[in-house]
Design a protein around this motif. Structure first.
Motif, PDB file in Angstrom:
ATOM      1  N   ALA A 114       0.823  -1.198   0.000  1.00 20.57           N
ATOM      2  CA  ALA A 114       0.000   0.000   0.000  1.00 20.57           C
ATOM      3  C   ALA A 114       0.864   1.258   0.000  1.00 20.57           C
ATOM      4  O   ALA A 114       0.440   2.297  -0.482  1.00 20.57           O
ATOM      5  N   VAL A 115       2.076   1.147   0.549  1.00 14.75           N
ATOM      6  CA  VAL A 115       2.933   2.328   0.664  1.00 14.75           C
ATOM      7  C   VAL A 115       3.817   2.460  -0.580  1.00 14.75           C
ATOM      8  O   VAL A 115       4.509   1.514  -0.940  1.00 14.75           O
ATOM      9  N   PRO A 116       3.783   3.612  -1.263  1.00 15.69           N
ATOM     10  CA  PRO A 116       4.626   3.776  -2.449  1.00 15.69           C
ATOM     11  C   PRO A 116       6.100   3.628  -2.081  1.00 15.69           C
ATOM     12  O   PRO A 116       6.523   4.023  -0.994  1.00 15.69           O
ATOM     13  N   VAL A 117       6.868   3.071  -3.005  1.00 18.31           N
ATOM     14  CA  VAL A 117       8.253   2.746  -2.728  1.00 18.31           C
ATOM     15  C   VAL A 117       9.073   4.014  -2.451  1.00 18.31           C
ATOM     16  O   VAL A 117      10.015   3.992  -1.651  1.00 18.31           O
ATOM     17  N   ALA A 118       8.692   5.135  -3.060  1.00 18.11           N
ATOM     18  CA  ALA A 118       9.408   6.393  -2.814  1.00 18.11           C
ATOM     19  C   ALA A 118       9.326   6.761  -1.336  1.00 18.11           C
ATOM     20  O   ALA A 118      10.292   7.232  -0.733  1.00 18.11           O
ATOM     21  N   GLU A 119       8.148   6.494  -0.760  1.00 15.86           N
ATOM     22  CA  GLU A 119       7.928   6.800   0.649  1.00 15.86           C
ATOM     23  C   GLU A 119       8.752   5.855   1.540  1.00 15.86           C
ATOM     24  O   GLU A 119       9.327   6.275   2.534  1.00 15.86           O
ATOM     25  N   LEU A 120       8.794   4.563   1.152  1.00 18.36           N
ATOM     26  CA  LEU A 120       9.589   3.581   1.908  1.00 18.36           C
ATOM     27  C   LEU A 120      11.060   3.987   1.900  1.00 18.36           C
ATOM     28  O   LEU A 120      11.730   3.971   2.932  1.00 18.36           O
ATOM     29  N   LEU A 121      11.552   4.355   0.708  1.00 16.72           N
ATOM     30  CA  LEU A 121      12.974   4.668   0.564  1.00 16.72           C
ATOM     31  C   LEU A 121      13.340   5.963   1.284  1.00 16.72           C
ATOM     32  O   LEU A 121      14.454   6.101   1.799  1.00 16.72           O
ATOM     33  N   ALA A 122      12.400   6.899   1.324  1.00 19.18           N
ATOM     34  CA  ALA A 122      12.679   8.171   1.988  1.00 19.18           C
ATOM     35  C   ALA A 122      12.968   7.962   3.472  1.00 19.18           C
ATOM     36  O   ALA A 122      13.758   8.682   4.072  1.00 19.18           O
ATOM     37  N   LYS A 123      12.335   6.945   4.058  1.00 19.51           N
ATOM     38  CA  LYS A 123      12.496   6.707   5.495  1.00 19.51           C
ATOM     39  C   LYS A 123      13.522   5.617   5.783  1.00 19.51           C
ATOM     40  O   LYS A 123      13.760   5.286   6.933  1.00 19.51           O
ATOM     41  N   ALA A 124      14.108   5.027   4.730  1.00 18.48           N
ATOM     42  CA  ALA A 124      14.900   3.811   4.923  1.00 18.48           C
ATOM     43  C   ALA A 124      16.332   4.091   5.366  1.00 18.48           C
ATOM     44  O   ALA A 124      16.870   5.171   5.151  1.00 18.48           O
ATOM     45  N   ASP A 125      16.924   3.079   5.977  1.00 18.76           N
ATOM     46  CA  ASP A 125      18.304   3.142   6.445  1.00 18.76           C
ATOM     47  C   ASP A 125      19.066   1.964   5.830  1.00 18.76           C
ATOM     48  O   ASP A 125      18.878   0.818   6.239  1.00 18.76           O
ATOM     49  N   PRO A 126      19.924   2.240   4.811  1.00 20.12           N
ATOM     50  CA  PRO A 126      20.609   1.146   4.117  1.00 20.12           C
ATOM     51  C   PRO A 126      21.516   0.314   5.043  1.00 20.12           C
ATOM     52  O   PRO A 126      21.701  -0.885   4.811  1.00 20.12           O
ATOM     53  N   ALA A 127      22.060   0.937   6.085  1.00 20.56           N
ATOM     54  CA  ALA A 127      22.937   0.184   6.999  1.00 20.56           C
ATOM     55  C   ALA A 127      22.122  -0.855   7.773  1.00 20.56           C
ATOM     56  O   ALA A 127      22.544  -2.006   7.941  1.00 20.56           O
ATOM     57  N   LYS A 128      20.947  -0.439   8.217  1.00 18.77           N
ATOM     58  CA  LYS A 128      20.045  -1.394   8.878  1.00 18.77           C
ATOM     59  C   LYS A 128      19.637  -2.474   7.883  1.00 18.77           C
ATOM     60  O   LYS A 128      19.528  -3.649   8.217  1.00 18.77           O
ATOM     61  N   GLY A 129      19.375  -2.045   6.638  1.00 19.80           N
ATOM     62  CA  GLY A 129      18.980  -2.969   5.583  1.00 19.80           C
ATOM     63  C   GLY A 129      20.045  -4.027   5.321  1.00 19.80           C
ATOM     64  O   GLY A 129      19.721  -5.183   5.046  1.00 19.80           O
ATOM     65  N   ALA A 130      21.335  -3.626   5.430  1.00 22.09           N
ATOM     66  CA  ALA A 130      22.424  -4.583   5.221  1.00 22.09           C
ATOM     67  C   ALA A 130      22.334  -5.713   6.239  1.00 22.09           C
ATOM     68  O   ALA A 130      22.433  -6.896   5.886  1.00 22.09           O
ATOM     69  N   ALA A 131      22.113  -5.334   7.490  1.00 24.38           N
ATOM     70  CA  ALA A 131      22.021  -6.351   8.548  1.00 24.38           C
ATOM     71  C   ALA A 131      20.787  -7.227   8.350  1.00 24.38           C
ATOM     72  O   ALA A 131      20.857  -8.461   8.467  1.00 24.38           O
ATOM     73  N   THR A 132      19.662  -6.589   8.027  1.00 26.12           N
ATOM     74  CA  THR A 132      18.421  -7.339   7.816  1.00 26.12           C
ATOM     75  C   THR A 132      18.574  -8.297   6.637  1.00 26.12           C
ATOM     76  O   THR A 132      18.167  -9.458   6.707  1.00 26.12           O
ATOM     77  N   ALA A 133      19.174  -7.817   5.538  1.00 21.33           N
ATOM     78  CA  ALA A 133      19.319  -8.642   4.341  1.00 21.33           C
ATOM     79  C   ALA A 133      20.293  -9.806   4.578  1.00 21.33           C
ATOM     80  O   ALA A 133      20.051 -10.922   4.111  1.00 21.33           O
ATOM     81  N   LYS A 134      21.379  -9.549   5.323  1.00 29.15           N
ATOM     82  CA  LYS A 134      22.323 -10.644   5.610  1.00 29.15           C
ATOM     83  C   LYS A 134      21.587 -11.762   6.332  1.00 29.15           C
ATOM     84  O   LYS A 134      21.777 -12.945   6.042  1.00 29.15           O
ATOM     85  N   ALA A 135      20.722 -11.377   7.285  1.00 26.78           N
ATOM     86  CA  ALA A 135      20.003 -12.381   8.067  1.00 26.78           C
ATOM     87  C   ALA A 135      18.885 -13.043   7.259  1.00 26.78           C
ATOM     88  O   ALA A 135      18.710 -14.262   7.316  1.00 26.78           O
ATOM     89  N   ALA A 136      18.132 -12.243   6.490  1.00 25.68           N
ATOM     90  CA  ALA A 136      16.935 -12.774   5.834  1.00 25.68           C
ATOM     91  C   ALA A 136      17.231 -13.398   4.470  1.00 25.68           C
ATOM     92  O   ALA A 136      16.542 -14.325   4.046  1.00 25.68           O
ATOM     93  N   CYS A 137      18.229 -12.892   3.766  1.00 27.02           N
ATOM     94  CA  CYS A 137      18.471 -13.316   2.390  1.00 27.02           C
ATOM     95  C   CYS A 137      19.838 -13.998   2.227  1.00 27.02           C
ATOM     96  O   CYS A 137      20.075 -14.684   1.222  1.00 27.02           O
ATOM     97  N   GLY A 138      20.750 -13.749   3.183  1.00 22.18           N
ATOM     98  CA  GLY A 138      22.144 -14.165   3.042  1.00 22.18           C
ATOM     99  C   GLY A 138      22.355 -15.665   2.910  1.00 22.18           C
ATOM    100  O   GLY A 138      23.359 -16.098   2.331  1.00 22.18           O
TER     101      GLY A 138
END
Ligand code: HEC
Length: 183
Positions: free
Chosen positions: A60-84
């Protein structure tokens, strides 16, 4: 034995009491007008309003809005755990169970050389062409919802904040990160 006079007195008292109650009930309902609601049940805020304004994407949330609030460093940790477990993120790294995700934003769908993709994802590459942010967003929200027979055995990240962080991290995995969509 009760004589008839006694009986009349009791009957009269009972009748009097009944009349009094009736009068009370008529009187009180003339003071309090119970208002019946127009529709039964609670009036909850309607979800239709939000979905009507949203784009056709799964989220429901446009991706521009998600990215505006996002933190790539946090994303790195989340992705290592969820996708790594299934994906490498470094340039030139070998595929694991899934293809390498370096520079995946705007990469043609199902295009990693030598990787054997599901027919479902190959089919998607014909219609959606490339991993635009919105496309990636709906795939990561619900992989099977996006490509019903995908080989990616991952339930999806439904949390907008965590998914936004992951998307921001994937965007950063590039020599020239894709521009964040305006809307
Ligand atoms: C259990 C293993 C597994 C996990 C966990 C997993 N993936 Fe995948 N991923 C795969 C497989 C397998 C494919 C190939 C899918 C297909 O061919 O249908 C894939 C494909 C992809 C693709 C498409 C790549 C391309 O070249 O078209 C993206 C993007 C992707 N995954 C992102 C992610 C992200 C982001 C996460 C974590 C939030 C994640 N995946 C978690 C196994 C996994």
């Amino acid at each position: 034995m009760m004589d008839s006079f006694e009986f009349n007195k009791i009957a009269g008292a009972v009748l009097g009491a009944l009349l009094f109650l009736m009068g009370l009930s008529i009187f009180s309902s003339s003071i309090f007008h119970p208002q019946k609601p127009k529709t039964a049940g609670y009036d909850l805020p309607s979800a239709e309003v939000a979905s009507a304004a949203a784009p056709a994407a799964a989220s429901a949330v446009p991706v521009a809005e998600l990215l505006a609030k996002a933190d790539p460093a946090k994303g790195a940790a989340t992705a290592k755990a969820a996708c790594g477990a299934c994906h490498n993120f470094e340039q030139g790294a070998a595929a694991k169970q899934g293809p390498t995700l370096y520079d995946v934003v705007n990469r043609p769908i199902a295009s990693a050389a030598g990787f054997s993709y599901s027919s479902s994802l190959q089919e998607k590459s014909k219609s959606d062409k490339q991993w635009a942010f919105e496309t990636l967003n709906s795939f990561i929200t619900n992989p099977k919802g996006y490509a019903s027979n995908t080989k990616m055995a991952y339930a999806g990240e439904k949390n907008d904040g965590r998914r936004g962080d992951i998307l921001a991290y994937l965007r950063s995995l590039s020599a020239s990160p894709a521009p964040i969509p305006a809307k």
